[in-house]
Design an enzyme around this catalytic site. Sequence first.
Site, mmCIF file in Angstrom:
data_model
loop_
_atom_site.group_PDB
_atom_site.id
_atom_site.type_symbol
_atom_site.label_atom_id
_atom_site.label_comp_id
_atom_site.label_asym_id
_atom_site.label_seq_id
_atom_site.Cartn_x
_atom_site.Cartn_y
_atom_site.Cartn_z
ATOM 1 N N GLY A 1 -10.766 -10.508 -1.044
ATOM 2 C CA GLY A 1 -9.868 -10.610 -2.179
ATOM 3 C C GLY A 1 -8.793 -11.665 -2.043
ATOM 4 O O GLY A 1 -9.010 -12.773 -1.532
ATOM 5 N N ILE A 2 -7.596 -11.322 -2.519
ATOM 6 C CA ILE A 2 -6.475 -12.259 -2.514
ATOM 7 C C ILE A 2 -6.136 -12.685 -1.090
ATOM 8 O O ILE A 2 -5.866 -13.861 -0.830
ATOM 9 C CB ILE A 2 -5.254 -11.628 -3.206
ATOM 10 C CG1 ILE A 2 -5.515 -11.484 -4.713
ATOM 11 C CG2 ILE A 2 -3.997 -12.444 -2.963
ATOM 12 C CD1 ILE A 2 -4.442 -10.714 -5.465
ATOM 13 N N GLY A 3 -6.158 -11.751 -0.153
ATOM 14 C CA GLY A 3 -5.822 -12.081 1.228
ATOM 15 C C GLY A 3 -6.744 -13.124 1.815
ATOM 16 O O GLY A 3 -6.292 -14.063 2.501
ATOM 17 N N TYR B 1 2.138 3.738 -6.424
ATOM 18 C CA TYR B 1 1.831 2.340 -6.104
ATOM 19 C C TYR B 1 2.935 1.415 -6.599
ATOM 20 O O TYR B 1 3.426 0.554 -5.856
ATOM 21 C CB TYR B 1 0.491 1.950 -6.735
ATOM 22 C CG TYR B 1 0.185 0.474 -6.694
ATOM 23 C CD1 TYR B 1 -0.243 -0.137 -5.524
ATOM 24 C CD2 TYR B 1 0.319 -0.314 -7.849
ATOM 25 C CE1 TYR B 1 -0.532 -1.511 -5.493
ATOM 26 C CE2 TYR B 1 0.028 -1.668 -7.820
ATOM 27 C CZ TYR B 1 -0.390 -2.253 -6.647
ATOM 28 O OH TYR B 1 -0.671 -3.598 -6.611
ATOM 29 N N THR C 1 -9.325 -9.721 4.842
ATOM 30 C CA THR C 1 -10.778 -9.800 4.974
ATOM 31 C C THR C 1 -11.497 -9.941 3.638
ATOM 32 O O THR C 1 -12.702 -10.182 3.604
ATOM 33 C CB THR C 1 -11.325 -8.552 5.697
ATOM 34 O OG1 THR C 1 -10.921 -7.379 4.991
ATOM 35 C CG2 THR C 1 -10.823 -8.489 7.135
ATOM 36 N N GLY D 1 -4.260 -7.951 6.142
ATOM 37 C CA GLY D 1 -5.205 -7.466 5.141
ATOM 38 C C GLY D 1 -5.954 -8.592 4.457
ATOM 39 O O GLY D 1 -6.027 -8.639 3.224
ATOM 40 N N SER E 1 3.443 -7.260 -6.920
ATOM 41 C CA SER E 1 2.570 -7.097 -8.083
ATOM 42 C C SER E 1 3.420 -7.061 -9.339
ATOM 43 O O SER E 1 4.612 -6.713 -9.285
ATOM 44 C CB SER E 1 1.777 -5.786 -7.967
ATOM 45 O OG SER E 1 1.147 -5.453 -9.190
#
Length: 263
Positions: A18-20, A154, A16, A14, A141
């Site tokens: 943001g954080i990744g 979540y 592509t 994951g 998180s």
Amino acid sequence: MLIDLSGKTAIVSGSTAGIGLAIAKGLAASGAHVVVNGRHREAVDRAVAAVKAAVPDAKVTGLAADLSTEAGATDLVHAHPACDILVNNLGIYGPQDFFETPDAEWRRYFEVNVLSGVRLARLYLPGMEKNGWGRVVFISSESAFNIPADMIHYGFTKTAAVSIARGLAKRMAGTGVTVNSVLPGPTLSDGMAAMLEDEAKASGKSLEDAARDFVLANRPSSVIRRAASVEEVANMVVYTCSDQASATSGAALRVDGGVIDSL
């Protein structure tokens, strides 16, 4: 501190945006060969280009596969049979009231946020053990401990990630392989930026100021009193993947800005 990951292959699920994507850039800057992943080829190609733009001599490969499915995990292993560093970053989030969240949505969050990391760890850890070196990081998180009342489905998955990382660290004890979880707090990622964009434009504020106001209103226990940057989160992950972090395993490492109000 000079972190050198030359000769290491790192897979970031994951990744592509943001954080990744920030993690992929950070690992590439440290010399790792990075495998960027997303569901769609166009997004993967953009991410590969972004890593190369940030790190001109980057060794980076892209793979389009839905890693929330067994078929996607199989595709990844066929393309990249082994890795030294696995960052389980893939995840989804979104508010929904508990009484309006159907079983199908619970299952979807479990498949994406939990089982994706379980499958990849199961596939890649034996090879790391054989080599006597490896790093696995689960991106959790602060919501793992501060369960949001409007995102219970979540928060539950992020608590699960911490538990799995701790258990796997024990399972891999003495092998030279470390397993940890990293817990970001409010972070000015692409997702938060999109959420705050209209508000920022309407008020004339910058995204950073809008994010700060969001944190003060919604995470008042924050010590840094602002949102973290994706690079700040990535820095913790890159360190955790390094030789220098060899004595850190089974830990829940916070990059939450002090939001979690406990010692």
